[in-house]
Write a protein that holds these residues in place. Structure first.
Motif, PDB file in Angstrom:
ATOM      1  N   UNK A 258       0.829  -1.205   0.000  1.00  9.73           N
ATOM      2  CA  UNK A 258       0.000   0.000   0.000  1.00  9.73           C
ATOM      3  C   UNK A 258       0.869   1.263   0.000  1.00  9.73           C
ATOM      4  N   UNK A 259       1.950   1.262   0.780  1.00 10.85           N
ATOM      5  CA  UNK A 259       2.873   2.396   0.783  1.00 10.85           C
ATOM      6  C   UNK A 259       3.538   2.571  -0.581  1.00 10.85           C
ATOM      7  N   UNK A 260       3.935   1.461  -1.199  1.00 10.07           N
ATOM      8  CA  UNK A 260       4.561   1.521  -2.523  1.00 10.07           C
ATOM      9  C   UNK A 260       3.591   2.090  -3.554  1.00 10.07           C
ATOM     10  N   UNK A 261       2.370   1.600  -3.537  1.00 16.15           N
ATOM     11  CA  UNK A 261       1.366   2.078  -4.492  1.00 16.15           C
ATOM     12  C   UNK A 261       1.022   3.546  -4.246  1.00 16.15           C
ATOM     13  N   UNK A 262       1.015   3.951  -2.986  1.00 15.41           N
ATOM     14  CA  UNK A 262       0.782   5.359  -2.661  1.00 15.41           C
ATOM     15  C   UNK A 262       1.890   6.220  -3.256  1.00 15.41           C
ATOM     16  N   UNK A 263       3.128   5.801  -3.104  1.00 18.40           N
ATOM     17  CA  UNK A 263       4.258   6.549  -3.665  1.00 18.40           C
ATOM     18  C   UNK A 263       4.138   6.658  -5.183  1.00 18.40           C
ATOM     19  N   UNK A 264       3.766   5.562  -5.820  1.00 15.79           N
ATOM     20  CA  UNK A 264       3.595   5.579  -7.283  1.00 15.79           C
ATOM     21  C   UNK A 264       2.469   6.546  -7.671  1.00 15.79           C
ATOM     22  N   UNK A 265       1.350   6.484  -6.957  1.00 14.71           N
ATOM     23  CA  UNK A 265       0.225   7.386  -7.256  1.00 14.71           C
ATOM     24  C   UNK A 265       0.632   8.845  -7.062  1.00 14.71           C
ATOM     25  N   UNK A 266       1.421   9.129  -6.032  1.00 15.81           N
ATOM     26  CA  UNK A 266       1.907  10.493  -5.804  1.00 15.81           C
ATOM     27  C   UNK A 266       2.793  10.961  -6.955  1.00 15.81           C
ATOM     28  N   UNK A 267       3.691  10.116  -7.391  1.00 17.55           N
ATOM     29  CA  UNK A 267       4.584  10.479  -8.502  1.00 17.55           C
ATOM     30  C   UNK A 267       3.807  10.668  -9.800  1.00 17.55           C
ATOM     31  N   UNK A 268       2.835   9.805 -10.042  1.00 18.18           N
ATOM     32  CA  UNK A 268       1.996   9.933 -11.240  1.00 18.18           C
ATOM     33  C   UNK A 268       1.184  11.232 -11.167  1.00 18.18           C
ATOM     34  N   UNK A 269       0.639  11.516  -9.993  1.00 15.37           N
ATOM     35  CA  UNK A 269      -0.109  12.758  -9.809  1.00 15.37           C
ATOM     36  C   UNK A 269       0.761  13.983 -10.035  1.00 15.37           C
TER      37      UNK A 269
ATOM     38  N   UNK B 213       8.143  10.962   0.998  1.00 14.91           N
ATOM     39  CA  UNK B 213       9.197  10.466   1.879  1.00 14.91           C
ATOM     40  C   UNK B 213       8.639   9.443   2.873  1.00 14.91           C
ATOM     41  N   UNK B 214       7.492   9.757   3.464  1.00 16.11           N
ATOM     42  CA  UNK B 214       6.879   8.842   4.439  1.00 16.11           C
ATOM     43  C   UNK B 214       6.519   7.519   3.764  1.00 16.11           C
ATOM     44  N   UNK B 215       5.963   7.579   2.564  1.00 15.56           N
ATOM     45  CA  UNK B 215       5.581   6.349   1.855  1.00 15.56           C
ATOM     46  C   UNK B 215       6.803   5.502   1.515  1.00 15.56           C
ATOM     47  N   UNK B 216       7.835   6.128   0.979  1.00 14.69           N
ATOM     48  CA  UNK B 216       9.039   5.390   0.571  1.00 14.69           C
ATOM     49  C   UNK B 216       9.784   4.843   1.779  1.00 14.69           C
ATOM     50  N   UNK B 217       9.955   5.657   2.821  1.00 15.98           N
ATOM     51  CA  UNK B 217      10.677   5.165   4.000  1.00 15.98           C
ATOM     52  C   UNK B 217       9.891   4.074   4.719  1.00 15.98           C
ATOM     53  N   UNK B 218       8.559   4.106   4.611  1.00 13.14           N
ATOM     54  CA  UNK B 218       7.757   3.021   5.177  1.00 13.14           C
ATOM     55  C   UNK B 218       8.102   1.688   4.549  1.00 13.14           C
ATOM     56  N   UNK B 219       8.311   1.688   3.243  1.00 15.75           N
ATOM     57  CA  UNK B 219       8.683   0.458   2.532  1.00 15.75           C
ATOM     58  C   UNK B 219      10.102   0.036   2.919  1.00 15.75           C
ATOM     59  N   UNK B 220      11.009   0.995   3.003  1.00 20.36           N
ATOM     60  CA  UNK B 220      12.397   0.679   3.376  1.00 20.36           C
ATOM     61  C   UNK B 220      12.446   0.097   4.788  1.00 20.36           C
ATOM     62  N   UNK B 221      11.730   0.715   5.709  1.00 18.58           N
ATOM     63  CA  UNK B 221      11.687   0.220   7.088  1.00 18.58           C
ATOM     64  C   UNK B 221      11.115  -1.194   7.117  1.00 18.58           C
ATOM     65  N   UNK B 222      10.065  -1.449   6.332  1.00 16.60           N
ATOM     66  CA  UNK B 222       9.497  -2.800   6.276  1.00 16.60           C
ATOM     67  C   UNK B 222      10.556  -3.813   5.839  1.00 16.60           C
ATOM     68  N   UNK B 223      11.278  -3.517   4.754  1.00 11.52           N
ATOM     69  CA  UNK B 223      12.272  -4.470   4.269  1.00 11.52           C
ATOM     70  C   UNK B 223      13.422  -4.655   5.261  1.00 11.52           C
ATOM     71  N   UNK B 224      13.742  -3.608   6.001  1.00 13.70           N
ATOM     72  CA  UNK B 224      14.821  -3.738   6.984  1.00 13.70           C
ATOM     73  C   UNK B 224      14.406  -4.578   8.187  1.00 13.70           C
ATOM     74  N   UNK B 225      13.140  -4.488   8.598  1.00 15.45           N
ATOM     75  CA  UNK B 225      12.714  -5.221   9.798  1.00 15.45           C
ATOM     76  C   UNK B 225      12.074  -6.574   9.463  1.00 15.45           C
ATOM     77  N   UNK B 226      11.705  -6.798   8.215  1.00 18.86           N
ATOM     78  CA  UNK B 226      10.981  -8.035   7.860  1.00 18.86           C
ATOM     79  C   UNK B 226      11.713  -9.326   8.228  1.00 18.86           C
ATOM     80  N   UNK B 227      13.027  -9.378   8.209  1.00 14.96           N
ATOM     81  CA  UNK B 227      13.684 -10.633   8.635  1.00 14.96           C
ATOM     82  C   UNK B 227      13.469 -10.967  10.107  1.00 14.96           C
ATOM     83  N   UNK B 228      13.021 -10.002  10.895  1.00 20.03           N
ATOM     84  CA  UNK B 228      12.872 -10.207  12.343  1.00 20.03           C
ATOM     85  C   UNK B 228      11.431 -10.472  12.784  1.00 20.03           C
ATOM     86  N   UNK B 229      10.500 -10.499  11.807  1.00 19.56           N
ATOM     87  CA  UNK B 229       9.123 -10.850  12.170  1.00 19.56           C
ATOM     88  C   UNK B 229       9.066 -12.314  12.580  1.00 19.56           C
ATOM     89  N   UNK B 230       8.223 -12.614  13.603  1.00 19.08           N
ATOM     90  CA  UNK B 230       8.110 -14.003  14.054  1.00 19.08           C
ATOM     91  C   UNK B 230       6.926 -14.686  13.404  1.00 19.08           C
TER      92      UNK B 230
END
Length: 191
Positions: free
Chosen positions: A65-76, A174-191
């Motif tokens: 959803x964050x990725x798609x939001x970023x794309x929609x913002x750039x397209x807009x 920035x919030x949308x893109x960093x949300x995706x980056x944060x997800x990828x950084x923490x995803x290995x630690x999800x249980x």
């Protein structure tokens, strides 16, 4: 002949009493982040039995959803630079809807699941927490910015819309893109 933008693209709604809307939007801009914080703090109070089976996919859904939001913002942004106001409206409406879905999904997940702790060490840990801190701080501000930007657009106050959008667009992106980056950084630690 140069026709003003407000004649080509009339407002969706009348401005009405700006003071009343300013109070409502300002209140929402403050209350929504506050409610998210309360839900984080009082996780056990909002527990829904049987929800666990559905929750584990929500972080990935939130990243999409964050990725798609970023794309929609750039397209807009692209469309408004091309002076295609109708396509810009559609793109930004899509970004707003995706942002709303993200917020609902984010609250649903974090109201039910304990926070995951980042397991990285050294420089990557510092980078992660700097990104996370800036992401969270700006996400709080983004709610109000987006609401006021949308209000000015819907009411045909295009000068005010353009002025606030100059701030809203880069912060929201920035919030949308960093949300995706944060997800990828923490995803290995999800249980």
């Amino acid at each position: 002949m140069n026709t003003p933008t407000n004649q080509l693209h009339p407002p969706v709604m009348a401005p009405g009493d700006y003071t009343r809307f300013k109070i409502i939007l300002g209140t929402l801009g403050a209350v929504v982040p506050l409610l998210v914080a309360v839900i984080f703090y009082y996780k056990g109070v909002f527990k829904i039995s049987g929800a666990d089976a559905y929750l584990h996919s929500l972080p990935a859904v939130n990243a999409v959803l964050n990725s798609l939001t970023a794309v929609a913002l750039l397209v807009g942004f692209y469309f408004i630079r091309q002076k295609n106001v109708l396509a810009h409206r559609a793109s930004m409406g899509t970004a707003f809807a995706l942002g709303g879905l993200f917020l609902l999904s984010y609250v649903a997940y974090h109201s039910q699941v304990e926070s995951t702790h980042f397991g990285g060490v050294g420089t990557v840990r510092t980078v992660y927490f700097l990104l996370l801190l800036s992401h969270i701080s700006l996400a709080v501000v983004t709610v109000g910015l987006v609401l006021f930007t949308l209000y000015f657009a819907l009411t045909g106050q295009y000068t005010k819309h353009k002025a606030i959008a100059r701030w809203t667009f880069p912060v929201w992106l920035y919030v949308s893109v960093t949300g995706v980056i944060v997800y990828f950084m923490i995803s290995p630690y999800y249980t």
